[in-house]
Design an enzyme around this catalytic site. Structure first.
Site, PDB file in Angstrom:
ATOM      1  N   GLU A  57     -21.229  38.549   0.276  1.00  0.00           N
ATOM      2  CA  GLU A  57     -20.037  38.960  -0.461  1.00  0.00           C
ATOM      3  C   GLU A  57     -18.970  37.859  -0.420  1.00  0.00           C
ATOM      4  O   GLU A  57     -17.885  38.016   0.137  1.00  0.00           O
ATOM      5  CB  GLU A  57     -19.548  40.300   0.087  1.00  0.00           C
ATOM      6  CG  GLU A  57     -20.591  41.393  -0.122  1.00  0.00           C
ATOM      7  CD  GLU A  57     -20.308  42.698   0.610  1.00  0.00           C
ATOM      8  OE1 GLU A  57     -19.212  42.852   1.184  1.00  0.00           O
ATOM      9  OE2 GLU A  57     -21.193  43.579   0.606  1.00  0.00           O
ATOM     10  N   HIS A  78     -14.853  44.295   0.950  1.00  0.00           N
ATOM     11  CA  HIS A  78     -16.265  44.161   0.571  1.00  0.00           C
ATOM     12  C   HIS A  78     -16.378  43.913  -0.939  1.00  0.00           C
ATOM     13  O   HIS A  78     -15.400  43.910  -1.664  1.00  0.00           O
ATOM     14  CB  HIS A  78     -17.036  45.435   0.944  1.00  0.00           C
ATOM     15  CG  HIS A  78     -17.273  45.595   2.401  1.00  0.00           C
ATOM     16  ND1 HIS A  78     -18.474  45.263   3.007  1.00  0.00           N
ATOM     17  CD2 HIS A  78     -16.461  46.029   3.389  1.00  0.00           C
ATOM     18  CE1 HIS A  78     -18.385  45.504   4.309  1.00  0.00           C
ATOM     19  NE2 HIS A  78     -17.177  45.972   4.565  1.00  0.00           N
ATOM     20  N   HIS A 131     -20.521  41.378   5.280  1.00  0.00           N
ATOM     21  CA  HIS A 131     -21.830  41.147   4.658  1.00  0.00           C
ATOM     22  C   HIS A 131     -21.841  39.735   4.091  1.00  0.00           C
ATOM     23  O   HIS A 131     -21.000  39.389   3.243  1.00  0.00           O
ATOM     24  CB  HIS A 131     -22.094  42.178   3.560  1.00  0.00           C
ATOM     25  CG  HIS A 131     -22.230  43.576   4.089  1.00  0.00           C
ATOM     26  ND1 HIS A 131     -21.802  44.681   3.401  1.00  0.00           N
ATOM     27  CD2 HIS A 131     -22.751  44.025   5.264  1.00  0.00           C
ATOM     28  CE1 HIS A 131     -22.052  45.769   4.119  1.00  0.00           C
ATOM     29  NE2 HIS A 131     -22.623  45.397   5.249  1.00  0.00           N
ATOM     30  N   GLU A 175     -13.688  47.701  -2.073  1.00  0.00           N
ATOM     31  CA  GLU A 175     -14.838  47.090  -2.754  1.00  0.00           C
ATOM     32  C   GLU A 175     -14.324  46.401  -4.010  1.00  0.00           C
ATOM     33  O   GLU A 175     -13.851  47.054  -4.942  1.00  0.00           O
ATOM     34  CB  GLU A 175     -15.886  48.146  -3.116  1.00  0.00           C
ATOM     35  CG  GLU A 175     -16.542  48.827  -1.921  1.00  0.00           C
ATOM     36  CD  GLU A 175     -17.714  48.024  -1.356  1.00  0.00           C
ATOM     37  OE1 GLU A 175     -18.026  46.956  -1.913  1.00  0.00           O
ATOM     38  OE2 GLU A 175     -18.305  48.488  -0.360  1.00  0.00           O
TER      39      GLU A 175
END
Length: 409
Positions: free
Chosen positions: A177, A299, A174, A375
Site C-alpha cells: 500500500e 491503508h 501492508h 482506506e
C-alpha cells in the site's frame, strides 16, 4: 505472477459474500485486494482458476477478468512521472532570499511524483527534522524483523516540550500500500512548511507520524513481489512467511477474519502482538496512552473511514455518535478538493468481520477516544504517479480535520 488472473466480482447475494469471506480466510491460492458485501477484487493462481470460475457460475454472480501480468506492465509504466515544478518563481518577481526556500519546496514536491524506496523515506524524514529542529524530532520506535528502523517524526510547536495531547498516525502496515506512506509524509511536509497557518491546530498537540510500520514488506514489494501484504517473518522449515500486522494486535486476536494458516494473507501470527512491528507500536501507544487522543491507521484502497469495532458486526462502541461525527467531518473536508466520497462505518458492517486491527486495539484496550482506519482512494494498490500528489492533498485536508478534534480531549 505468470498465468495469474485478477477478478472483479459483483455479488449482491449473501451466499456469494459468505463464500468470498471463507476463501479469504482459508485459501492461500487467492489474494483479496478488496472485499465488500457487494463486490470483490482478488487475484487467483492458475491452479485455482477453473475451480473458482465454476463456483462463481454456480452462484450466478458476474465478474470481469484481467491477466495480472498485463496489469503489472501498466503499473510499471505509471510508477513515476516528470512532475511540473510547483510554485515556480521568476527571478524578477522573487526576493533573492526566497530563492533557496522555494527551490527546496520544489524539490520536496518532486518527492511526491514517485514512490520512494525505504532509504529515500528515511532520508526525507531526517531531512525535515534537520531543517526544522525546533518543531520536529526524528525517532525510531524499534526495529523490524529484518532489522530496519521503524522511523517516526514528532511534530509540534516546541519539540522540547511534552504536550498533553498526541495525534498518532501510521501507514504501510501492508507492504503493497505505497500511497499510504506518501500521504503521511506529505502531512509532515505541509505542516512543517506552513507552521504559522497551523498554529491553532498544533496548540498543545504533538503529531506523531510513522509512515512505514512494515518497512520489510514495503521494501520487498519494490524488489521482489509488488503485491506482498504481510511482514517478512520467516519460519524455519516452512516455505510460507509473513504475518498480517493488521490481524496481530491484541484485541479479540484471531477471533474473526483472521487465520492460523501460515500461508494465508490474513495469518495473525503465533500470539497477540507477536511481531516486532506490532509490539513497537503497542509499546509507544501504551507508554503514551493518557496523551494519545487520536489513532489513525492509513491503508489502501476503497475510500472508507472505519471506526471500532471491526471484530463483530453487531458490536457498537459507546461513543459511536462522536466517532461517526468526526469521521463525517473529515470525509467532508477530503471531498472539497475534488469530490472524492468516502463511506463511513465499522469495517464489520461495511466489509466483513476482522479482528486484531489497530483501531479496535487503540480504542478497546487503551481507551484512545478517536480511533480509525482510513482506506484511501484507488481502483487497486497502485495509484498512478501523476495522481500521488492529488491523493496526498485531499487526504491532508482530512488529516487536519481529525487532528483539530484532538484539542477537545
Amino acid at each position: 505472477y505468470f498465468s495469474y488472473t485478477k477478478y472483479t466480482v459483483q455479488h449482491g447475494d449473501e451466499n456469494a459474500f459468505r463464500y468470498m469471506v471463507d476463501l479469504q480466510t482459508n485459501d492461500a491460492e487467492l489474494d483479496f485486494w478488496l472485499l465488500t458485501r457487494n463486490s470483490s477484487v482478488l487475484t487467483v493462481s492458475p491452479r485455482r482458476k477453473a475451480q473458482f470460475e465454476t463456483r462463481l457460475s454456480s452462484l450466478g454472480v458476474s465478474y470481469q477478468m484481467q491477466p495480472l501480468m498485463e496489469l503489472m506492465a501498466a503499473l510499471q509504466a505509471n510508477s513515476s512521472f516528470a512532475e511540473e515544478e510547483y510554485e515556480e518563481c521568476q527571478q524578477e518577481d522573487c526576493a533573492e532570499a526566497e530563492q533557496p526556500r522555494r527551490r527546496s519546496r520544489r524539490q520536496a514536491r518532486g518527492f511526491f511524483s514517485h514512490y520512494p524506496r525505504y532509504h529515500e523515506v528515511l532520508s526525507f524524514m531526517s531531512g525535515l527534522a534537520a531543517r526544522y529542529p525546533q518543531y520536529c524530532r526524528y525517532e525510531s520506535l524499534g526495529h523490524s524483523n529484518e532489522g530496519r528502523h521503524i522511523a517516526a517524526l514528532s511534530i509540534s510547536l516546541n519539540s522540547r516540550v511534552r504536550h498533553r495531547r498526541v495525534a498518532y498516525i501510521q501507514a504501510a502496515a501492508h507492504g503493497r500500500e505505497w500511497i499510504t506512506t506518501q500521504t503521511v509524509l506529505y502531512l509532515a511536509y505541509e505542516l512543517l512548511s506552513n507552521l504559522r497557518a497551523f498554529q491553532r491546530v498544533l496548540q498543545d498537540v504533538e503529531v506523531f507520524l510513522v509512515p512505514l510500520v512494515n518497512p520489510d514488506g514495503y521494501e520487498y514489494t519494490h524488489t521482489s513481489d509488488r503485491f506482498w501484504r504481510k511482514n517478512r517473518h520467516r519460519y524455519a522449515g516452512h516455505a510460507c512467511s509473513g504475518v498480517d500486522i493488521n490481524r496481530n494486535f491484541g484485541n479479540h486476536w484471531n477471533y474473526q477474519g483472521a487465520s492460523q494458516n501460515l500461508c494465508s494473507e490474513v495469518y495473525s501470527g503465533t500470539a497477540p502482538n507477536s511481531e516486532p512491528e506490532t509490539s513497537a507500536v503497542v509499546r509507544y501507544l501504551e507508554f503514551n496512552r493518557h496523551r494519545v487522543k487520536l489513532s489513525l491507521d492509513v491503508h489502501s484502497f476503497g475510500k472508507f473511514i472505519f471506526y471500532p469495532y471491526g471484530y463483530a458486526k453487531n458490536t457498537v462502541p459507546p461513543t459511536v455518535g462522536t466517532l461517526r461525527s468526526v469521521a463525517l467531518r473529515a470525509a467532508n473536508q477530503i471531498g472539497k478538493y475534488r469530490g472524492t466520497r468516502y463511506t463511513i462505518g465499522t469495517s464489520a458492517s461495511i466489509l466483513y468481520e476482522a479482528s486484531g486491527s489497530l483501531d479496535d486495539y487503540a480504542y478497546g484496550n487503551l481507551g484512545i477516544p478517536l480511533s480509525y482506519t482510513v482506506e484511501l482512494p484507488g481502483d487497486e494498490f497502485h495509484v498512478p504517479a501523476h495522481d500521488i500528489v492529488h491523493v496526498c492533498k485531499e487526504t491532508f485536508a482530512g488529516f487536519i480535520e481529525f487532528i483539530r478534534h484532538v484539542s477537545l480531549y
